[in-house]
Scaffold this motif. Structure first.
Motif, PDB file in Angstrom:
ATOM      1  N   GLU A   1       4.099  11.712   2.739  1.00 29.06           N
ATOM      2  CA  GLU A   1       4.689  11.789   0.865  1.00 29.06           C
ATOM      3  C   GLU A   1       5.412  13.090   0.122  1.00 29.06           C
ATOM      4  O   GLU A   1       4.784  14.576   1.109  1.00 29.06           O
TER       5      GLU A   1
ATOM      6  N   SER B   1       3.219  15.810  -6.135  1.00 28.46           N
ATOM      7  CA  SER B   1       3.248  15.740  -7.410  1.00 28.46           C
ATOM      8  C   SER B   1       2.557  15.029  -8.643  1.00 28.46           C
ATOM      9  O   SER B   1       1.268  15.256  -7.492  1.00 28.46           O
TER      10      SER B   1
ATOM     11  N   GLY C   1       2.479  10.971 -12.652  1.00 31.54           N
ATOM     12  CA  GLY C   1       1.822   9.192 -11.934  1.00 31.54           C
ATOM     13  C   GLY C   1       0.173   8.860 -12.451  1.00 31.54           C
ATOM     14  O   GLY C   1      -0.252   8.451 -11.173  1.00 31.54           O
TER      15      GLY C   1
ATOM     16  N   SER D   1      -3.224   6.556 -13.341  1.00 30.71           N
ATOM     17  CA  SER D   1      -2.787   5.669 -13.612  1.00 30.71           C
ATOM     18  C   SER D   1      -3.723   5.397 -14.246  1.00 30.71           C
ATOM     19  O   SER D   1      -5.120   6.720 -14.916  1.00 30.71           O
TER      20      SER D   1
ATOM     21  N   PRO E   1       1.080   6.656  -0.668  1.00 30.52           N
ATOM     22  CA  PRO E   1       2.715   6.809  -1.614  1.00 30.52           C
ATOM     23  C   PRO E   1       2.629   7.092  -2.925  1.00 30.52           C
ATOM     24  O   PRO E   1       1.561   6.411  -3.611  1.00 30.52           O
ATOM     25  N   ARG E   2       3.077   7.596  -3.366  1.00 36.25           N
ATOM     26  CA  ARG E   2       3.202   7.876  -5.270  1.00 36.25           C
ATOM     27  C   ARG E   2       3.641   6.915  -5.084  1.00 36.25           C
ATOM     28  O   ARG E   2       3.605   6.907  -6.482  1.00 36.25           O
ATOM     29  N   SER E   3       4.438   5.850  -4.751  1.00 35.38           N
ATOM     30  CA  SER E   3       5.809   5.393  -5.538  1.00 35.38           C
ATOM     31  C   SER E   3       4.672   3.547  -5.721  1.00 35.38           C
ATOM     32  O   SER E   3       4.911   2.805  -6.405  1.00 35.38           O
ATOM     33  N   GLU E   4       4.119   3.325  -4.690  1.00 39.50           N
ATOM     34  CA  GLU E   4       3.319   1.907  -4.739  1.00 39.50           C
ATOM     35  C   GLU E   4       1.988   2.044  -4.127  1.00 39.50           C
ATOM     36  O   GLU E   4       2.028   3.390  -3.364  1.00 39.50           O
TER      37      GLU E   4
ATOM     38  N   PRO F   1      -3.729   7.333  -8.149  1.00 34.24           N
ATOM     39  CA  PRO F   1      -2.078   7.872  -7.587  1.00 34.24           C
ATOM     40  C   PRO F   1      -2.355   8.761  -6.798  1.00 34.24           C
ATOM     41  O   PRO F   1      -3.379   9.966  -6.673  1.00 34.24           O
ATOM     42  N   ARG F   2      -2.008   7.951  -5.381  1.00 30.04           N
ATOM     43  CA  ARG F   2      -1.083   8.844  -4.465  1.00 30.04           C
ATOM     44  C   ARG F   2      -2.884   8.851  -3.191  1.00 30.04           C
ATOM     45  O   ARG F   2      -2.862   9.868  -2.273  1.00 30.04           O
TER      46      ARG F   2
END
Length: 247
Positions: free
Chosen positions: A34, A37, A40, A42, A106-109, A162-163
């Motif tokens: 990944e 970043s 993101g 939460s 991952p950052r996305s999910e 987050p990640r």
């Protein structure tokens, strides 16, 4: 705090007394990398917290990627190598234990659903029936496994952040009834994760290490013979185990 050096190497090193399914589980097979970043965040009503969201004023033991809260009647046991890198963290309260692990995600999910399915498959391959149940953090996995001390109840809890992913494994009485070990629940709710900004393979364990002063004391041959577990003041203690202590 109690810790010991790891004399062996690999997942099946001597002294690893985790249930077979837990000891064999490999969470680092995915080679996807990944991107780092800072975004993101939460929103949580309780922990585990990302370090960017953690409330102030909580006494903590800094173990690198995990900041473990200091809670009365909870013994923190860690197993580390000669360089102070931690392989295992176990919190013990009465007849219950809580093993903690933290991994890149991952950052996305989130990845807990996928990881939970793999744990369940591994347990099934080992001849252990596991069932899903709803808990404070969503879907958990519960099973009864055979250990050197006999049958033991375990409960897997996953928290996507987050990640990162925190994997918490309860053993003993708290695996069946969380109310019997409120101190362990408090530890998980006040746990803090310091993910860092480095890119890491998904599911790779985040770096954990002993506090500097403890690592230096354990490295001093006058303070400790090689392989002997010690506590923070250098006194020799027995090796940690993820199993609850017997009264």
């Amino acid at each position: 705090m109690i810790f010991s050096r790891n004399r062996g190497s690999g997942r099946h090193a001597k002294g690893d007394s985790r249930p077979r399914a837990e000891a064999d589980l490999d969470l680092t097979e995915d080679d996807e990398v990944e991107e780092a970043s800072a975004g993101g965040k939460s929103v949580r009503t309780g922990g585990p917290y990302d370090i960017t969201e953690a409330p102030a004023g909580i006494a903590q033991l800094d173990l690198g990627a995990l900041k473990v809260p200091a809670v009365e009647d909870v013994e923190v046991r860690v197993q580390a190598d000669n360089e102070g890198k931690i392989q295992q963290i176990v919190l013990v309260s009465g007849e219950s234990a809580l093993q903690l692990g933290v991994f890149a995600a991952p950052r996305s999910e989130g990845i807990w659903d996928e990881v939970r399915a793999e744990i369940r498959k591994q347990l099934f391959n080992d001849g252990v029936a596991a069932e899903e149940a709803e808990g404070d953090y969503g879907t958990e996995l519960r099973a009864r496994v055979r250990t050197p001390d006999g049958l033991t109840d375990i409960r897997f809890v996953g928290v996507d952040g987050p990640r990162w992913l925190v994997r918490a494994v309860y053993q003993g009485a708290a695996a069946v009834d969380p109310s019997v070990a409120p101190a362990l629940t408090e530890c998980l709710r006040n746990l803090v994760v310091d993910r860092g900004n480095e890119a890491m393979p998904v599911r790779e364990p985040l770096p954990l290490h002993l506090p500097k002063e403890v690592a230096e004391a354990s490295a001093d041959p006058e303070e400790q013979a090689d392989g002997e577990p010690v506590n923070g003041d250098g006194a020799a203690r027995r090796k940690p185990s993820p199993r609850p202590r017997r009264k």
